[in-house]
Design an enzyme around this catalytic site. Sequence first.
Site, PDB file in Angstrom:
ATOM      1  CG  PHE A   1      -1.754   1.221   1.410  1.00 55.79           C
ATOM      2  CD1 PHE A   1      -2.780   1.499   0.526  1.00 55.79           C
ATOM      3  CD2 PHE A   1      -1.540   2.085   2.472  1.00 55.79           C
ATOM      4  CE1 PHE A   1      -3.579   2.622   0.690  1.00 55.79           C
ATOM      5  CE2 PHE A   1      -2.333   3.212   2.650  1.00 55.79           C
ATOM      6  CZ  PHE A   1      -3.362   3.478   1.758  1.00 55.79           C
TER       7      PHE A   1
ATOM      8  CD  GLN B   1     -10.820  -5.425  -3.538  1.00 56.31           C
ATOM      9  OE1 GLN B   1     -10.807  -4.540  -4.382  1.00 56.31           O
ATOM     10  NE2 GLN B   1     -10.029  -6.478  -3.621  1.00 56.31           N
TER      11      GLN B   1
ATOM     12  N   GLY C   1     -17.764  11.579  13.627  1.00 56.42           N
ATOM     13  CA  GLY C   1     -18.043  10.420  14.447  1.00 56.42           C
ATOM     14  C   GLY C   1     -18.614   9.240  13.681  1.00 56.42           C
TER      15      GLY C   1
ATOM     16  CG  ASP D   1      -8.117  -0.624   8.891  1.00 55.43           C
ATOM     17  OD1 ASP D   1      -9.193  -0.707   8.270  1.00 55.43           O
ATOM     18  OD2 ASP D   1      -7.005  -0.509   8.337  1.00 55.43           O
TER      19      ASP D   1
END
Length: 327
Positions: free
Chosen positions: A102, A173, A228, A257
């Site tokens: 990445f 994706q 948020g 993540d």
Amino acid sequence: MRIAVTGSIATDHLMTFPGRFTEQLLADRLDRVSLSFLADNLEVRRGGVAANIAFGLGTLGLRPVLVGAVGADFDPYRVWLKDHGVDTDAVRVSASLHTARFVCTTDREQNQIATFYAGAMAEARAIELRDVVARVGRLELVLVSPDDPEAMLRHTRTCRDLGIPFAADPSQQLARLGRDEVRELVDGARFLFTNEYETALLQERTGWPEAEVLRRVGAWVTTHGEAGVRVRGEGRAPLSVPAVRVPEVVDPTGVGDAFRAGFLAGTLWGVPEWCAARLGCAVAATVLDSVGTQEYRLRRDHLVERIRTTYGTACTAELLVHLAGLS
């Protein structure tokens, strides 16, 4: 409480550009873009969506099972993840391809331009989730995050066949997947994760209006950056949780993540959904304080103080029970 996290495992190459990308773009020349940005620095970090989420879950005291494909260069990364509580025995090692890469450049306004090289990730479709279940036993949840598209579909189908609850996180994706594929990934998910942009893209890809998506999932969790998180479900009022304020953002890479790790940890612990979302926001804020997606350290008192300062004391006592293993 076992959770499997399927998806990408990668090395991140993170650069910073001191200007603004938008200042370099000419509105009447967007059909032929040829730009080069001189970066100030380069950080090479561990990354990949599944590895980032698994790292966060492991740091919080769970023992997640990481499911993905890597190259022969993975050994040092494997040791790192194991040292942080991640089960890596289900990771497939390619004999010919490198671990995914990445490459991301961030400008002064926190805008990002990135490229992802899949590499060994293409072999994730060969991984059989049934073998994982046979080794570790019953799974409470499987998170299907961005991966080789065929692997994402295969894992989702296996969850349905085995009756294992799954969470759908199609994320990056969505741009590659067709309508039927996105519908298959989403339909029946206990949780659906998207960011604000992906929310609109998912509806465009599926052809389903918001009400139809909500009818087909248990809860739709949407991150809105500084605004948020919003959690929606059919037949109930939306839950809105403000973000934890970070005075100076160091690097936004991996914040989504980190939120997922905190939210899913809280969910597996059985805390109320609003409390799990607050924990997710606090973990996300911790990531914003450091460069890279796995360079942060979670300290119990600091994490709880962030939650208390932003939201009050409503769920801090319950969280402290589960965060007892943190220093």
